[in-house]
Scaffold this motif. Sequence first.
Motif, PDB file in Angstrom:
ATOM      1  N   PRO A   1      21.584   7.062  -6.290  1.00 37.08           N
ATOM      2  CA  PRO A   1      21.578   8.492  -6.667  1.00 37.08           C
ATOM      3  C   PRO A   1      20.369   9.249  -6.136  1.00 37.08           C
ATOM      4  O   PRO A   1      19.685   9.970  -6.880  1.00 37.08           O
ATOM      5  CB  PRO A   1      21.542   8.407  -8.196  1.00 37.08           C
ATOM      6  N   VAL A   2      20.080   9.113  -4.857  1.00 41.46           N
ATOM      7  CA  VAL A   2      18.947   9.794  -4.254  1.00 41.46           C
ATOM      8  C   VAL A   2      19.255  10.016  -2.773  1.00 41.46           C
ATOM      9  O   VAL A   2      19.906   9.188  -2.141  1.00 41.46           O
ATOM     10  CB  VAL A   2      17.643   8.975  -4.434  1.00 41.46           C
TER      11      VAL A   2
ATOM     12  N   GLY B   1       0.808  -1.216   0.000  1.00 44.59           N
ATOM     13  CA  GLY B   1       0.000   0.000   0.000  1.00 44.59           C
ATOM     14  C   GLY B   1       0.838   1.261   0.000  1.00 44.59           C
ATOM     15  O   GLY B   1       0.346   2.348  -0.317  1.00 44.59           O
ATOM     16  N   THR B   2       2.143   1.127   0.350  1.00 42.21           N
ATOM     17  CA  THR B   2       3.050   2.269   0.290  1.00 42.21           C
ATOM     18  C   THR B   2       3.365   2.584  -1.161  1.00 42.21           C
ATOM     19  O   THR B   2       3.620   1.687  -1.968  1.00 42.21           O
ATOM     20  CB  THR B   2       4.360   1.971   1.043  1.00 42.21           C
TER      21      THR B   2
ATOM     22  N   ASP C   1      13.181   7.493  -6.859  1.00 48.12           N
ATOM     23  CA  ASP C   1      12.778   8.817  -6.374  1.00 48.12           C
ATOM     24  C   ASP C   1      11.846   8.712  -5.171  1.00 48.12           C
ATOM     25  O   ASP C   1      11.742   9.659  -4.373  1.00 48.12           O
ATOM     26  CB  ASP C   1      12.098   9.606  -7.495  1.00 48.12           C
ATOM     27  N   SER C   2      11.179   7.564  -5.022  1.00 53.31           N
ATOM     28  CA  SER C   2      10.273   7.376  -3.889  1.00 53.31           C
ATOM     29  C   SER C   2      11.028   7.302  -2.559  1.00 53.31           C
ATOM     30  O   SER C   2      10.434   7.462  -1.490  1.00 53.31           O
ATOM     31  CB  SER C   2       9.440   6.107  -4.073  1.00 53.31           C
TER      32      SER C   2
ATOM     33  N   GLY D   1      14.109  11.597   0.874  1.00 48.64           N
ATOM     34  CA  GLY D   1      13.643  12.135   2.136  1.00 48.64           C
ATOM     35  C   GLY D   1      13.062  11.112   3.097  1.00 48.64           C
ATOM     36  O   GLY D   1      12.616  11.477   4.189  1.00 48.64           O
ATOM     37  N   LYS D   2      13.076   9.836   2.725  1.00 49.34           N
ATOM     38  CA  LYS D   2      12.480   8.790   3.547  1.00 49.34           C
ATOM     39  C   LYS D   2      13.528   8.126   4.444  1.00 49.34           C
ATOM     40  O   LYS D   2      14.737   8.233   4.217  1.00 49.34           O
ATOM     41  CB  LYS D   2      11.820   7.728   2.662  1.00 49.34           C
ATOM     42  N   LYS D   3      13.050   7.409   5.470  1.00 46.65           N
ATOM     43  CA  LYS D   3      13.929   6.655   6.359  1.00 46.65           C
ATOM     44  C   LYS D   3      14.098   5.253   5.783  1.00 46.65           C
ATOM     45  O   LYS D   3      13.139   4.485   5.691  1.00 46.65           O
ATOM     46  CB  LYS D   3      13.337   6.597   7.771  1.00 46.65           C
ATOM     47  N   VAL D   4      15.331   4.945   5.385  1.00 47.63           N
ATOM     48  CA  VAL D   4      15.631   3.695   4.680  1.00 47.63           C
ATOM     49  C   VAL D   4      16.618   2.872   5.509  1.00 47.63           C
ATOM     50  O   VAL D   4      17.705   3.359   5.847  1.00 47.63           O
ATOM     51  CB  VAL D   4      16.215   3.973   3.281  1.00 47.63           C
TER      52      VAL D   4
END
Length: 290
Positions: free
Chosen positions: A180-181, A153-154, A160-161, A164-167
Motif C-alpha cells: 500500500p505505498v 545506514g539507509t 512509508d520509507s 517514491g524510492k526505486k525498489v
Amino acid sequence: MQNNELPIEDFPLAQQAFFVALRAKMANSRTVNKKALFHTSLLIFTALAISPRPLFAGYPEWPVPKICVFGMPYIGSAIQKGNSGLLTDILIRVYEPEGYELIHQEVPYTRAIKALQSGVINCTLDIETQRTDVLHGRHALAMYTMAVMSLRGTTYTGLDSLAGKKVAYLHGYDFKSLLPVRFTPRQTYDLSSAIEMLDRKTIDFVIDDRTLLKEAMDEAQLPSTKFTITPLASMKAHLIFPPTPQGRLFRNIYDRRIPEMINSGELQKIMREHQISDASIKKLLKANAR
C-alpha cells in the motif's frame, strides 16, 4: 516475428496434454534443439489429426498423459531449472505415488492465474489471498517471509520509507499492487544482480523472501555487513488449482498427501536434504497443525 504454430486447442484432448508436457520438458532441457523437436512433434500430430482414417488400425488411441504441470517462475533454491528445487521436489513426492508426473513450467507470476484458468498449468503458488476464482489447497507448502533489503545506514522505518524510492524485485511478481505505498519498480531476473545494483546505489531497496535475499547476497559475494534485511510479514504459501474436475482431483491429492508426508516424516526429510533449518521446519509444521 509471425507465429505460425497451430493452437493446441484445435487438437483432441490427448494431443493437447502431450503438447503441454512436451513444452514443459523442453523448457527444462539443456541439450535438446527445442524448436526443431516441437515442430517435428507438431507435424506428427497434425498428420494424426487430419488423417481420414486411423494410421494404426487395431491399436487403441493414446491415453491422456498423467501429468500435473506446476507453473511458477524460478525462485532461488526453492524452484530451479531441470525440474528441481525444494518445492518442486516436495510436489514430485506429492503426486508421483498417485501416478502423476510433476513437471515444473516456468511462468511469470503475473501470468500464472491466467495460465491456470486456461489449462496451460494445473497448479501454482498463492500467498494467503482471498481469491474466489480458484480452488485453494488446505495446507501450507512453505512459509514466505517478505522482507526489505537496504544498505546499512539507509533510513528504513516501515513501508512509508519505500514511497517514491526505486525498489527492485524479481520479474513476474506484483509487489507494486500488493504493497500500500507508491514506489518506482525495478524488475530484475536475478536477485543477486538486484543486490549488486543496491550496492552501487542505483536502487534504494530490494524486496523478496528473507531466505532468498540471504542466498542472493551470498551469490553476489558481497559482505553481509553492508546490508540490512528487515522482515515485513510472514505468510503461508499454498497451492491453488482451477475450479474444474481435474483441478479438484489435484487439490484433493495435495490436501491428502501433505499430512501423510508430515506424519511419515517424508516432508521433513526432503527439507533437511535441502539444508532447511530445524527452526524453519518446525514453523511449517506449526502452520499445518490442525
